[in-house]
Design a protein around this motif. Structure first.
Motif, PDB file in Angstrom:
ATOM      1  N   TYR A 510      -9.457  63.265  -1.768  1.00  0.00           N
ATOM      2  CA  TYR A 510     -10.238  63.472  -0.542  1.00  0.00           C
ATOM      3  C   TYR A 510     -10.280  62.199   0.299  1.00  0.00           C
ATOM      4  N   LEU A 511     -10.455  62.415   1.599  1.00  0.00           N
ATOM      5  CA  LEU A 511     -10.649  61.313   2.541  1.00  0.00           C
ATOM      6  C   LEU A 511     -12.128  60.914   2.483  1.00  0.00           C
ATOM      7  N   VAL A 512     -12.394  59.636   2.195  1.00  0.00           N
ATOM      8  CA  VAL A 512     -13.767  59.159   2.037  1.00  0.00           C
ATOM      9  C   VAL A 512     -13.944  57.879   2.831  1.00  0.00           C
ATOM     10  N   GLY A 513     -15.072  57.753   3.476  1.00  0.00           N
ATOM     11  CA  GLY A 513     -15.405  56.517   4.185  1.00  0.00           C
ATOM     12  C   GLY A 513     -16.902  56.409   4.349  1.00  0.00           C
ATOM     13  N   GLY A 514     -17.378  55.182   4.571  1.00  0.00           N
ATOM     14  CA  GLY A 514     -18.810  55.011   4.773  1.00  0.00           C
ATOM     15  C   GLY A 514     -19.193  53.563   4.789  1.00  0.00           C
ATOM     16  N   LYS A 515     -20.509  53.339   4.830  1.00  0.00           N
ATOM     17  CA  LYS A 515     -21.026  51.967   4.880  1.00  0.00           C
ATOM     18  C   LYS A 515     -22.310  51.887   4.069  1.00  0.00           C
ATOM     19  N   THR A 516     -22.434  50.797   3.311  1.00  0.00           N
ATOM     20  CA  THR A 516     -23.637  50.561   2.520  1.00  0.00           C
ATOM     21  C   THR A 516     -24.667  49.794   3.346  1.00  0.00           C
ATOM     22  N   GLY A 517     -25.886  49.775   2.828  1.00  0.00           N
ATOM     23  CA  GLY A 517     -26.943  48.963   3.424  1.00  0.00           C
ATOM     24  C   GLY A 517     -27.969  48.603   2.367  1.00  0.00           C
ATOM     25  N   THR A 518     -28.317  47.315   2.312  1.00  0.00           N
ATOM     26  CA  THR A 518     -29.379  46.841   1.424  1.00  0.00           C
ATOM     27  C   THR A 518     -30.330  46.018   2.273  1.00  0.00           C
ATOM     28  N   ALA A 519     -31.596  46.427   2.312  1.00  0.00           N
ATOM     29  CA  ALA A 519     -32.538  45.770   3.216  1.00  0.00           C
ATOM     30  C   ALA A 519     -33.781  45.330   2.469  1.00  0.00           C
ATOM     31  N   ILE A 546     -16.898  62.768   3.828  1.00  0.00           N
ATOM     32  CA  ILE A 546     -15.853  63.210   2.920  1.00  0.00           C
ATOM     33  C   ILE A 546     -15.180  64.429   3.532  1.00  0.00           C
ATOM     34  N   GLY A 547     -13.880  64.583   3.272  1.00  0.00           N
ATOM     35  CA  GLY A 547     -13.135  65.730   3.771  1.00  0.00           C
ATOM     36  C   GLY A 547     -11.760  65.770   3.146  1.00  0.00           C
ATOM     37  N   ARG A 548     -11.046  66.849   3.419  1.00  0.00           N
ATOM     38  CA  ARG A 548      -9.704  66.969   2.861  1.00  0.00           C
ATOM     39  C   ARG A 548      -8.694  66.167   3.667  1.00  0.00           C
ATOM     40  N   SER A 549      -8.661  66.350   4.969  1.00  0.00           N
ATOM     41  CA  SER A 549      -7.739  65.578   5.795  1.00  0.00           C
ATOM     42  C   SER A 549      -8.465  64.874   6.931  1.00  0.00           C
ATOM     43  N   MET A 550      -9.742  65.224   7.147  1.00  0.00           N
ATOM     44  CA  MET A 550     -10.599  64.586   8.136  1.00  0.00           C
ATOM     45  C   MET A 550     -12.039  64.823   7.700  1.00  0.00           C
ATOM     46  N   PRO A 551     -13.004  64.096   8.264  1.00  0.00           N
ATOM     47  CA  PRO A 551     -14.391  64.263   7.825  1.00  0.00           C
ATOM     48  C   PRO A 551     -14.875  65.705   7.990  1.00  0.00           C
ATOM     49  N   GLU A 552     -15.428  66.254   6.923  1.00  0.00           N
ATOM     50  CA  GLU A 552     -15.983  67.605   6.957  1.00  0.00           C
ATOM     51  C   GLU A 552     -17.483  67.627   6.705  1.00  0.00           C
TER      52      GLU A 552
END
Length: 624
Positions: A510-519, A546-552
């Motif tokens: 799967y296509l996965v992307g994102g950003k963490t944050g610690t505050a 997350i998605g198969r070929s693009m964000p879903e």
């Protein structure tokens, strides 16, 4: 000799007086009968008439399939008595028999006996009695072992689905509950009170000498409007899975709470909206007495400083303003002095990584590098602050999203046009400190990043009485399609570049992307009221797709005030990290949800699981 006492004049005066009095009485009688007759008759009827409002049958709540019942209304019974119609000895006998029939514990038995021995015409002895219990009471009445008690039908709201936390009901904070008066409280029940609750029926009847209604005289003067059913966007099975994942994280991390929002980034449909701990909506009175804070939904009603998940907003401001490109070199010096040396910001590890591309500054979450980019958004601190603040507000921060759940808050976003920002304010804002947001705002903003710039309307109701709802976009064109593809690639770059993330975030295939944050968490009560950061307590976030070929699907998670298992300079680790929780929920989403067709086959910046870098938005040399 006495004179005569009668006199024609005196008789005439008396006759005239009687005539005047009689005329006045006739005039008054005519006024009562002719002029005021109708109103007086109404007044008389009102004094002998009972007027009652009968609540409409409340609509039910279903999940997105329309088959899983999340909330409904059932008839239970209220047990009432007329103790004043019984002798003192008989009251005690009836009370003891009712204690046996109802199988009450010591405290409840004492309460019932105290009520029934009182010399009162009407007391409520018990509520929420089921049909089986009501049948036992009817048999006792027929046998004569009890007397002067009645069973009164009473509609009760029931939440039949078990939640992910033992002793809770499914989607408790999202749904809310209904009180004794039939009023929805919190969540969907409150927001859609008029739709679900309808309008009550009004009935009037004459009363007898005992002030009780005479059934034969009852008339319906207003039929009211029945409540209607609603269907949510929530998938019941997936909601349960998410609640179970949140509970596991809540227990492992020793957190105050753990929350998640799972959303379709193109339509704003919320597939799951959950928190741990939840509560049992069927027993809301016990919760109100012991832990009323559980009624509040952290996803929409509690704000927090999000930390580095806000670095994506700084990236948007810089890329749109063409002040940097994704491969522009930034000097990460570890520490950056500001405001003439009076203030400073540090990287989490307080170490310099040297010259990094901007995409690597985001991937490695370098505070100093992002602060330098924020300071360079304009020709002055004021201009840079205005541009960053404008990006925040365009993506919906500082205003409610309009989600159809009661109690949403707007968040806290300081406007530099009202109170000018110092350099430290701008730097802190660039990495998500000094601003307070909600998880639903984060999910909505990230949805706009990956869907070519549409600020969707998040919503949890898909249909009212089989009438499908179609919320419109709140804004359009926040980013261009090209920049959206770059942002998708940038978030993919984050989870592919940093081994710490890559090993526990990616989902094979799967296509996965994102950003963490610690505050850090500010506590105004520390340091003798001067305030300070809570020691070793942080808010952890991850927002990604997350998605198969693009964000879903977009998933936003928050772990509130967790207890780290590892605390070192530059490294704070939990038993379950926010990005690990994201991976679990994202995997469940792809395997459990029947996702709709994607809106268009947009090209993607790379293949799933491959650290392909996005196309640079621009190149602006280097930022020292």
């Amino acid at each position: 000799m006495l004179g005569r006492t009668d006199s024609r004049r005196r008789l005439l005066v008396l006759l005239v007086g009687l005539t005047v009095v009689a005329g006045s009485l006739l005039v008054r009688l005519a006024q009562w009968q002719v002029v005021e007759g109708a109103s007086l008759a109404d007044l008389a009827r009102a004094q002998t008439t009972l007027r009652a409002e009968v609540p409409a049958q409340r609509g039910s709540i279903y999940d997105r399939s329309g088959t899983v019942l999340l909330a409904t209304t059932v008839d239970r019974y209220r047990l009432a008595a007329a103790p004043d119609q019984l002798t003192a000895a008989r009251r005690r006998e009836v009370g003891e028999e009712l204690v046996r029939i109802l199988d009450l514990d010591t405290d409840a038995a004492a309460t019932l006996l105290e009520r029934i021995v009182a010399d009162r015409p009407y007391v409520v002895l018990a509520r929420d009695l089921e049909e089986s219990t009501a049948d036992r009471i009817r048999r006792a009445l027929a046998e004569g072992t009890i007397a002067q008690v009645t069973l009164e039908p009473e509609p009760i709201r029931v939440y039949p689905q078990v939640g992910g936390d033992p002793g809770t009901t499914l989607a408790s904070q999202l749904l809310g509950f209904v009180n004794r008066e039939g009023e929805g409280q919190y969540g969907v029940e409150r927001y859609y009170q008029d739709v679900l609750g309808g309008e009550p029926k009004t009935v009037v009847a004459q009363r007898d000498a005992g002030s009780k209604a005479i059934p034969e005289t009852a008339q319906i003067v207003d039929p009211g409007v029945p409540g209607v059913d609603i269907r949510l966007t929530i998938d019941a099975g997936f909601q349960l899975a998410v609640e179970q994942e949140l509970l596991a994280t809540y227990l492992a991390d020793g957190a105050v709470s753990v929350s998640a929002v799972v959303m379709n980034p193109y339509t704003g449909e919320v597939y799951a909206e959950a928190n741990a701990p939840g509560y049992d909506a069927n027993d809301y009175r016990a919760i109100a007495a012991s832990a009323p804070e559980k009624f509040v939904d952290p996803n929409v009603s509690k704000v927090y400083e999000p930390g580095s998940v806000f670095k994506m907003l700084t990236a948007i401001a810089a890329l749109q303003g063409d002040t940097v490109g994704l491969r522009t070199k930034i000097n990460d010096s570890g520490t950056l002095k500001l405001d003439g040396g009076k203030t400073r910001v540090d990287d989490a590890d307080r170490k310099a990584m040297g010259w990094l591309t901007f995409e690597d500054v985001i991937a490695w979450s370098r505070n100093v590098g992002v602060a330098r980019v924020a300071l360079g958004l304009g020709s002055s601190t004021a201009e840079s602050a205005a541009k960053l603040h404008d990006t925040w507000t365009r993506f919906g921060f500082g205003a409610p999203t309009g989600i159809d759940v009661a109690g949403e808050v707007a968040g806290l976003v300081r406007d530099p046009a009202v109170v000018p920002w110092r350099q430290i304010d701008l730097a802190n804002g660039s990495f998500g400190q000094g601003v307070a947001v909600t998880p639903i705002q984060l999910a909505t903003a990230y949805a706009a990043m990956v869907n070519s710039g549409h600020l969707v309307q998040p919503h949890v109701v898909s249909a009212i009485d089989d009438q499908t709802l179609a919320p419109a976009d709140r804004a359009d064109g926040l980013v261009s399609p090209d920049l959206s593809r770059s942002l998708i690639g940038l978030m993919q770059h984050v989870v592919n570049t940093v081994p710490f993330y890559r090993d526990r975030t990616l989902v094979p295939g799967y296509l996965v992307g994102g950003k963490t944050g610690t505050a850090q968490i500010w506590d105004a009560s520390l340091n003798e009221g001067h305030g300070g950061w809570k020691p070793n307590k942080f808010n952890y976030s991850f927002v990604g797709y997350i998605g198969r070929s693009m964000p879903e699907v977009v998933v936003a998670v928050r772990i509130e005030e967790a207890k780290p298992s590892v605390v070192r300079v530059g490294r704070i680790e939990l038993p379950v990290m926010s990005f690990e929780l994201f991976r679990r929920i994202a995997t469940d989403a792809m395997t459990m949800l029947d996702l709709p067709e994607l809106p268009s086959p947009e090209p993607t910046p790379g293949k799933a699981g491959v650290g392909a870098s996005p196309t640079p938005a621009s190149s602006a040399g280097a930022i020292p």
